[in-house]
Scaffold this active site. Structure first.
Site: not given
Ligand code: DQA
Length: 145
Positions: A9-10, A17, A22, A73, A76, A97, A99, A106
């Protein structure tokens, strides 16, 4: 060798964004770069981006028997989705995985990954370059098998 590159998502909004977190590269640009890297590595790639958790599960299920590994990725959902972890276990596709940001530096709710316990590896904090590192890493690991 065939590798799937999945984004959650996103991540379709990469580039616009929260660029300070990012980066300014779009998902299209990242995918184009990965195609170039894949050509050098002599591997085939396929790409998918989905905003929904169930849609990602559907894509992962469709990988069964077709790909040798995956990069994901999951955005969330990485922090919450047992369903995505279960989907990889169900189809027995090894995955890395990814990111862009260092999730461990974070907010507390981002410092845990639901996927990591089943992942071959985790790459985070290198921005868009992390996808290339993850691709090189998974290809090297699978070639060693
Ligand atoms: C992200 C980190 C997640 O916490 C966040 O929800 C994202 C992007 C990253 O690439 O740094 O959507 O996965």
């Amino acid at each position: 060798m065939r590798i799937a590159v999945l984004n959650g998502p996103n991540l379709n909004l990469l580039g616009v964004r929260e660029p300070e977190l990012y980066g300014r590269q779009s998902l299209d640009e990242i995918e184009q770069h990965l195609r170039d890297v894949a050509r050098d590595l002599h591997v085939e790639l396929e790409f998918a981006q989905r905003n929904g958790e169930g849609e990602l599960v559907d894509v992962i299920q469709s990988l069964r028997g077709r790909v040798d590994g995956a990069l994901i990725n999951a955005g969330a959902y990485s922090h919450s989705s047992l369903a995505i972890r279960d989907a990889f276990a169900a189809v027995q596709v090894p995955f890395v995985e990814v990111h862009l940001s260092n999730i461990f530096a974070r907010e507390p709710e981002r410092r845990q990954s639901m996927l990591a316990p089943s992942a071959l590896a985790l790459v985070c904090g290198f921005g868009a370059r992390g996808y290339e590192l993850a691709l090189r890493g998974i290809v090297a690991s699978l070639e060693r098998e």
